[in-house]
Scaffold this motif. Sequence first.
Motif, PDB file in Angstrom:
ATOM      1  N   THR A 722       0.840  -1.201   0.000  1.00 57.50           N
ATOM      2  CA  THR A 722       0.000   0.000   0.000  1.00 57.50           C
ATOM      3  C   THR A 722       0.874   1.249   0.000  1.00 57.50           C
ATOM      4  N   GLU A 723       0.256   2.377  -0.335  1.00 59.83           N
ATOM      5  CA  GLU A 723       0.994   3.632  -0.353  1.00 59.83           C
ATOM      6  C   GLU A 723       1.357   4.074   1.063  1.00 59.83           C
ATOM      7  N   TYR A 724       2.412   4.850   1.153  1.00 56.41           N
ATOM      8  CA  TYR A 724       2.904   5.343   2.443  1.00 56.41           C
ATOM      9  C   TYR A 724       2.277   6.696   2.733  1.00 56.41           C
ATOM     10  N   ALA A 725       1.744   6.863   3.950  1.00 56.62           N
ATOM     11  CA  ALA A 725       1.059   8.100   4.319  1.00 56.62           C
ATOM     12  C   ALA A 725       2.023   9.193   4.776  1.00 56.62           C
ATOM     13  N   GLY A 726       3.303   8.870   4.910  1.00 53.23           N
ATOM     14  CA  GLY A 726       4.280   9.877   5.290  1.00 53.23           C
ATOM     15  C   GLY A 726       4.745   9.793   6.727  1.00 53.23           C
ATOM     16  N   SER A 727       4.157   8.896   7.517  1.00 52.84           N
ATOM     17  CA  SER A 727       4.572   8.729   8.910  1.00 52.84           C
ATOM     18  C   SER A 727       4.282   7.303   9.343  1.00 52.84           C
ATOM     19  N   GLY A 728       4.998   6.847  10.380  1.00 53.56           N
ATOM     20  CA  GLY A 728       4.784   5.503  10.875  1.00 53.56           C
ATOM     21  C   GLY A 728       5.521   4.463  10.050  1.00 53.56           C
ATOM     22  N   PRO A 729       5.487   3.197  10.478  1.00 48.59           N
ATOM     23  CA  PRO A 729       6.214   2.131   9.779  1.00 48.59           C
ATOM     24  C   PRO A 729       5.509   1.679   8.508  1.00 48.59           C
ATOM     25  N   ARG A 730       6.266   1.099   7.586  1.00 48.69           N
ATOM     26  CA  ARG A 730       5.681   0.504   6.378  1.00 48.69           C
ATOM     27  C   ARG A 730       5.307  -0.941   6.708  1.00 48.69           C
ATOM     28  N   SER A 731       4.145  -1.121   7.335  1.00 45.29           N
ATOM     29  CA  SER A 731       3.766  -2.444   7.823  1.00 45.29           C
ATOM     30  C   SER A 731       3.370  -3.398   6.703  1.00 45.29           C
ATOM     31  N   TYR A 732       2.812  -2.867   5.611  1.00 49.04           N
ATOM     32  CA  TYR A 732       2.372  -3.736   4.521  1.00 49.04           C
ATOM     33  C   TYR A 732       3.552  -4.025   3.596  1.00 49.04           C
ATOM     34  N   ARG A 733       4.541  -4.682   4.111  1.00 51.56           N
ATOM     35  CA  ARG A 733       5.751  -4.997   3.354  1.00 51.56           C
ATOM     36  C   ARG A 733       5.721  -6.458   2.928  1.00 51.56           C
ATOM     37  N   LEU A 734       5.978  -6.707   1.636  1.00 54.98           N
ATOM     38  CA  LEU A 734       6.022  -8.062   1.105  1.00 54.98           C
ATOM     39  C   LEU A 734       7.474  -8.504   0.993  1.00 54.98           C
ATOM     40  N   LYS A 735       7.735  -9.692   1.483  1.00 52.23           N
ATOM     41  CA  LYS A 735       9.085 -10.232   1.423  1.00 52.23           C
ATOM     42  C   LYS A 735       9.416 -10.670  -0.012  1.00 52.23           C
ATOM     43  N   PRO A 736      10.695 -10.746  -0.348  1.00 52.78           N
ATOM     44  CA  PRO A 736      11.071 -11.253  -1.676  1.00 52.78           C
ATOM     45  C   PRO A 736      10.600 -12.696  -1.855  1.00 52.78           C
ATOM     46  N   TYR A 737      10.361 -13.062  -3.105  1.00 52.95           N
ATOM     47  CA  TYR A 737       9.968 -14.439  -3.396  1.00 52.95           C
ATOM     48  C   TYR A 737      10.425 -14.791  -4.812  1.00 52.95           C
ATOM     49  N   SER A 738      10.392 -16.087  -5.120  1.00 52.63           N
ATOM     50  CA  SER A 738      10.775 -16.525  -6.460  1.00 52.63           C
ATOM     51  C   SER A 738       9.909 -17.695  -6.879  1.00 52.63           C
ATOM     52  N   ASN A 739       9.865 -17.912  -8.190  1.00 55.22           N
ATOM     53  CA  ASN A 739       8.971 -18.922  -8.763  1.00 55.22           C
ATOM     54  C   ASN A 739       9.670 -19.543  -9.959  1.00 55.22           C
ATOM     55  N   GLY A 740       9.651 -20.862 -10.069  1.00 60.43           N
ATOM     56  CA  GLY A 740      10.350 -21.549 -11.149  1.00 60.43           C
ATOM     57  C   GLY A 740       9.440 -22.408 -11.994  1.00 60.43           C
ATOM     58  N   GLU A 741       9.854 -22.644 -13.248  1.00 57.39           N
ATOM     59  CA  GLU A 741       9.097 -23.505 -14.162  1.00 57.39           C
ATOM     60  C   GLU A 741      10.046 -24.434 -14.907  1.00 57.39           C
ATOM     61  N   PHE A 742       9.663 -25.690 -14.983  1.00 58.40           N
ATOM     62  CA  PHE A 742      10.414 -26.711 -15.715  1.00 58.40           C
ATOM     63  C   PHE A 742       9.559 -27.210 -16.867  1.00 58.40           C
ATOM     64  N   ALA A 743      10.187 -27.395 -18.036  1.00 61.26           N
ATOM     65  CA  ALA A 743       9.452 -27.899 -19.207  1.00 61.26           C
ATOM     66  C   ALA A 743      10.310 -28.894 -19.956  1.00 61.26           C
ATOM     67  N   ILE A 744       9.653 -29.899 -20.516  1.00 60.45           N
ATOM     68  CA  ILE A 744      10.343 -30.893 -21.333  1.00 60.45           C
ATOM     69  C   ILE A 744       9.439 -31.272 -22.498  1.00 60.45           C
ATOM     70  N   GLY A 745      10.023 -31.454 -23.657  1.00 60.53           N
ATOM     71  CA  GLY A 745       9.273 -31.880 -24.829  1.00 60.53           C
ATOM     72  C   GLY A 745      10.142 -32.760 -25.706  1.00 60.53           C
TER      73      GLY A 745
END
Length: 798
Positions: A722-745
């Motif tokens: 969410t947007e920051y209001a200019g004061s207080g902590p940034r509580s709505y913080r999302l941690k880093p993440y990753s996603n992988g895909e495997f394919a074979i044909g």
Amino acid sequence: MIRKPALSALLAATSLVAPAMAFAATPDSATPDAPAASAPAASSDQSSTANIAGQANDRQSLTSSDIIVTGSRTAETSPITASLTTTQPQSAVSREFIDNAAASSDFNELIALTPSVSLSGNNNGAGFSETKVTIRGFQDGEYNVTYDSIPFADTNNPTHHSTAFFPSNTIETIVVDRGPGNASQLGQATYGGNVNMYSRAVKDTLGAQGELLGGNWGTFIGRGEIQTGKIDALGGAKLMLGGQFLRSDGALTYSPVNSKNVFGKLVVPIGTANTLTVLSTWNRNFYYQSDVLKGATCGTGGTALAAGTQLSADNCTAASNIGQYGRNYGLSNNPSQMDYWKYNRTDKTTDFSYIRLQSKLGSGFSMDNRAYMYGYTNNTLSANNGTVVTGFTGSGTTASPYKAVTSADMLGYNKLNKYRVFGYIGQVDYEFRLGKVRVGAWYEYADTDRHNMDLDLTTGQPSYNQKFASVTGVGTSPDVSLANISYLQSSKWHQYQFFGEFEFRPVEGLTITPGVKYVHFNRSISGPVNQKSRTPIDTEATWTKTLPFATINWQVNPRWSFYGQYAQGMYVPDLSSFYTTTGTANDQAVQQQNLAALKPETTTNYQIGTVWHGKAVSVDVDGYVINVANKIAKDTSTGAVSNSLINIGTVHYRGVEGQVSAMPVSGLTLFANASYNYAQNMQAGAQIAQAPFTTAAAGVIWHQKGLRVSFNQKYTGPQYGTEYAGSGPRSYRLKPYSNGEFAIGYDINSRVRVGGTVSNVFNSRAITQISNGKTYGVDDQFQFLPPRSAMFDLRVRY
């Protein structure tokens, strides 16, 4: 040196790569690594080059990404590459990559590996829910999406529905331009970039393919494709027909999806100087999800979390969605609850068609005319919080529902969004020794009907649950016929743009392209019940601006180029700029202040970069500075008026991006990319919402003797929900993440191929989006990566 006038000959000499992209071989094509070394000569079944009219990427197309020129075999075989002739940061996604990605992927998922792109909304599985991508921190609606250089978007704001119009069977390739392009790049939100899709190529030879796919969650996909090849009796006309059927129960509970698509494209030569192209696609899909909830609720069950406490799925209470059903919550099977799946259905029907005439006029002149239309109908049934009002009996108060008999039935609503868009794009090109002049115009008309009406979902009858509009006053009896209507409105737009640009080639290898575009946009809205205020409305507004452009590309040698770009942009205000809110007098006063502070967003863009295609390694790197004035955002601060918009002032976008591919041995391709993206709200002094600080991707492809094996992994860095209001902590913080895909044909023989894909290989269930509730930690909603899934594929070719 490579000159652009010579590209047509070079492009016609290679047919190695993704059919909808034209790649040029280097002059040293006799060397072992060069594209032409293992490429067949241009043949009758070559599906697309820059010289073939009627294809998506012919040289009369509008955008700078229509022709992808590479200088080595390494760049050609990479699933993501950039053109040596580009004038802005660019990532071209090949047809070969699309053909081997998860078959259910929508167009957003197909570009998720590209630099500076982050994906959300895929919590029901790839292609089973509508997704959104962010490019450098620009949200959907702040960049264009085009199909064969024709912009398309919703008519209330220029956002997009990733599963509605163009499933992957209709897409030959996609080019992500991380920049405004030239003056001829059309759209309402050019400054944030462009996602340019190109339609399936029509081939010169007869052929057909059938495909069956199955996987987790009862997923089944059936596809068919027919290519007529050139029909001599019709003067060399050729036709492609295709179709797809998809159904799945989805990764989330009680969230099935179903879709159907048909596609056709006809290319007809008319004499030796004209080509007629006709394309049409139709799509129907329905799915079940809440129109009210934007994910699974978590929260404490009533007591707000302490400021600064990190939200996570581990502190959800037993009463929340996640507490009851886990991370795979979608809907329930309980008719007494508003999340009962049969109360929450969305049904969409879309179509997109165009007719195009390309003409060679002689003496360096050519003309391109395109007329198009597209339509969208969204019928949504959704349950909602509240008490059903079964009969209207008279006046109430401003703050209370109509005075009426209430019942314990389930409250809900029917929502319609239906629009039809008509447009025309015309251009004339003049090519001569020193370059090319292009002038043209775009006109578009849109007509939209929207409504939202309360329903008693138990009986199917109207519910009179709406509140008074404040202008009626306390004690005034409103019209009974409007008492169940949240909004009922019609809107239109008439817009036109004129553009002109001069592609100046003063010396060999150097191209300088100044240009200018004039934008004129008129939007009107009328109706007996406007959204939010519930008062009648009949008004319009017009916005105009002249936008300058200038780009440069300098090819130092056939393998290495530098580019730079300067451009201005404007974001046309959304339909919601006409709304006012319901609620208390204070709410309305706050909203009026917000509306008075809103102004059209404007941008100034500066970008530089370089592309190098070596014998074994291909690299491109860029840096950008984009200054946005009058940034408009949703107000998510505590106690904010629902859905109100605010002007968060100036936002500075800064970043660096790079991508690299390598071919250490024949048949093996390695690729990687990364970005650092700074998008700071200068008023609050913090990164804006849903803008990851970093992204990265890496992958490997092995392709030899009919066997293709690939793996890729996408990393999305930390971001705020969410947007920051200019004061207080940034509580709505999302941690880093990753996603992988495997394919074979594997090609068993020339006609039969088998394969499979595994999505989310490591089964990460990371949070990808947080929608904040009214009180922090009480009623917030989460979206997660979908669980690991597999899909198996059988194809038969003729």
